[in-house]
Design a protein around this motif. Structure first.
Motif, short mmCIF file in Angstrom:
data_model
loop_
_atom_site.label_atom_id
_atom_site.label_comp_id
_atom_site.label_asym_id
_atom_site.label_seq_id
_atom_site.Cartn_x
_atom_site.Cartn_y
_atom_site.Cartn_z
N ILE A 136 22.60 -15.83 2.92
CA ILE A 136 21.81 -15.33 4.04
C ILE A 136 22.67 -15.38 5.29
O ILE A 136 23.32 -16.39 5.56
CB ILE A 136 20.55 -16.17 4.31
CG1 ILE A 136 19.52 -16.06 3.20
CG2 ILE A 136 19.90 -15.75 5.62
CD1 ILE A 136 18.25 -16.86 3.46
N ALA A 137 22.64 -14.31 6.06
CA ALA A 137 23.22 -14.28 7.40
C ALA A 137 22.04 -14.30 8.36
O ALA A 137 21.19 -13.41 8.32
CB ALA A 137 24.05 -13.01 7.60
N ALA A 138 21.96 -15.33 9.20
CA ALA A 138 20.79 -15.49 10.07
C ALA A 138 21.17 -15.51 11.54
O ALA A 138 22.19 -16.08 11.91
CB ALA A 138 20.06 -16.79 9.73
N CYS A 139 20.32 -14.88 12.35
CA CYS A 139 20.48 -14.94 13.81
C CYS A 139 19.11 -15.15 14.43
O CYS A 139 18.10 -15.16 13.73
CB CYS A 139 21.15 -13.69 14.36
SG CYS A 139 20.10 -12.22 14.39
N GLN A 160 23.22 -8.72 11.28
CA GLN A 160 23.84 -7.57 10.61
C GLN A 160 25.36 -7.62 10.79
O GLN A 160 26.10 -7.34 9.85
CB GLN A 160 23.28 -6.25 11.18
CG GLN A 160 23.90 -5.00 10.57
CD GLN A 160 23.58 -4.83 9.09
OE1 GLN A 160 22.52 -5.21 8.62
NE2 GLN A 160 24.51 -4.27 8.35
N ILE A 161 25.81 -8.00 11.98
CA ILE A 161 27.25 -8.12 12.22
C ILE A 161 27.84 -9.24 11.37
O ILE A 161 28.88 -9.06 10.74
CB ILE A 161 27.53 -8.37 13.72
CG1 ILE A 161 27.17 -7.12 14.53
CG2 ILE A 161 28.98 -8.77 13.95
CD1 ILE A 161 27.12 -7.33 16.03
N ILE A 162 27.15 -10.39 11.33
CA ILE A 162 27.63 -11.50 10.49
C ILE A 162 27.70 -11.03 9.04
O ILE A 162 28.68 -11.29 8.33
CB ILE A 162 26.71 -12.73 10.59
CG1 ILE A 162 26.66 -13.28 12.00
CG2 ILE A 162 27.17 -13.83 9.62
CD1 ILE A 162 25.56 -14.31 12.23
N ILE A 207 24.25 -10.47 -0.20
CA ILE A 207 24.00 -10.95 1.16
C ILE A 207 22.75 -10.31 1.75
O ILE A 207 22.57 -9.10 1.70
CB ILE A 207 25.20 -10.65 2.08
CG1 ILE A 207 26.49 -11.24 1.49
CG2 ILE A 207 24.96 -11.21 3.48
CD1 ILE A 207 27.75 -10.81 2.20
N HIS A 208 21.90 -11.16 2.31
CA HIS A 208 20.67 -10.73 2.99
C HIS A 208 20.79 -11.16 4.44
O HIS A 208 21.30 -12.24 4.73
CB HIS A 208 19.48 -11.42 2.32
CG HIS A 208 18.17 -11.15 2.96
ND1 HIS A 208 17.57 -9.91 2.93
CD2 HIS A 208 17.33 -11.96 3.65
CE1 HIS A 208 16.42 -9.98 3.58
NE2 HIS A 208 16.25 -11.21 4.03
N HIS A 209 20.37 -10.34 5.39
CA HIS A 209 20.37 -10.78 6.79
C HIS A 209 18.95 -10.79 7.32
O HIS A 209 18.12 -9.95 6.97
CB HIS A 209 21.30 -9.90 7.64
CG HIS A 209 20.81 -8.52 7.90
ND1 HIS A 209 20.11 -8.19 9.04
CD2 HIS A 209 20.88 -7.38 7.17
CE1 HIS A 209 19.80 -6.91 9.00
NE2 HIS A 209 20.26 -6.39 7.86
N THR A 210 18.69 -11.79 8.16
CA THR A 210 17.33 -11.99 8.65
C THR A 210 17.31 -12.89 9.88
O THR A 210 18.36 -13.37 10.30
CB THR A 210 16.45 -12.61 7.52
OG1 THR A 210 15.10 -12.63 7.94
CG2 THR A 210 16.90 -14.00 7.16
N GLU A 270 12.64 -16.65 9.52
CA GLU A 270 12.45 -16.24 8.12
C GLU A 270 13.44 -16.95 7.21
O GLU A 270 13.09 -17.39 6.12
CB GLU A 270 12.62 -14.72 8.00
CG GLU A 270 12.28 -14.19 6.62
CD GLU A 270 12.43 -12.68 6.51
OE1 GLU A 270 12.84 -12.22 5.44
OE2 GLU A 270 12.15 -11.97 7.50
N ALA A 271 14.68 -17.08 7.67
CA ALA A 271 15.71 -17.72 6.85
C ALA A 271 15.37 -19.17 6.55
O ALA A 271 15.65 -19.65 5.44
CB ALA A 271 17.06 -17.63 7.56
N LYS A 272 14.76 -19.87 7.51
CA LYS A 272 14.38 -21.27 7.29
C LYS A 272 13.46 -21.43 6.09
O LYS A 272 13.59 -22.37 5.32
CB LYS A 272 13.69 -21.85 8.53
CG LYS A 272 14.63 -22.30 9.59
CD LYS A 272 13.98 -22.68 10.90
CE LYS A 272 12.78 -23.56 10.83
NZ LYS A 272 12.30 -23.99 12.16
#
Length: 97
Positions: free
Chosen positions: A5-8, A16-18, A35-38, A42-44
């Motif tokens: 997961i890439a999280a911001c 998305q950049i990560i 890879i999923h970004h969120t 939500e990532a937690k």
């Protein structure tokens, strides 16, 4: 295959950049990933079902519970630095295989 997961903060631009940066580094290292970004919120809730979480160093403490369950949490100081991403992957994933 590693689940990542890439999280911001909001789950929009930065994650998305990560995602694009870490995708490029994993490809260079020939490591198969999904890879999923969120958003961090939500990532937690999902982090413990993933192998690795990438986020800003400032957001890393949000994933203490997932880290206890074995998820690798990687905090980045510079979200755009492929060099930092590669170094963190080497230290936290490659060297621990």
């Amino acid at each position: 295959m590693l689940k990542v997961i890439a999280a911001c903060g909001n789950g929009m631009g930065s994650s998305q950049i990560i995602k694009m940066k870490i995708e490029k580094v994993f490809k260079k290292l020939k490591i198969d990933v999904q890879i999923h970004h969120t958003s961090v919120g939500e990532a937690k809730t999902q982090a413990s079902s993933y192998d690795v979480v990438f986020c800003s160093e400032a957001l890393k403490n949000n994933f203490a519970q997932a880290e206890k369950s074995g998820t690798i949490i990687i905090g980045l100081k510079n979200l755009l630095s492929e060099q930092e991403i590669e170094q963190k992957i080497a230290e936290n994933i490659v060297d621990k295989k």
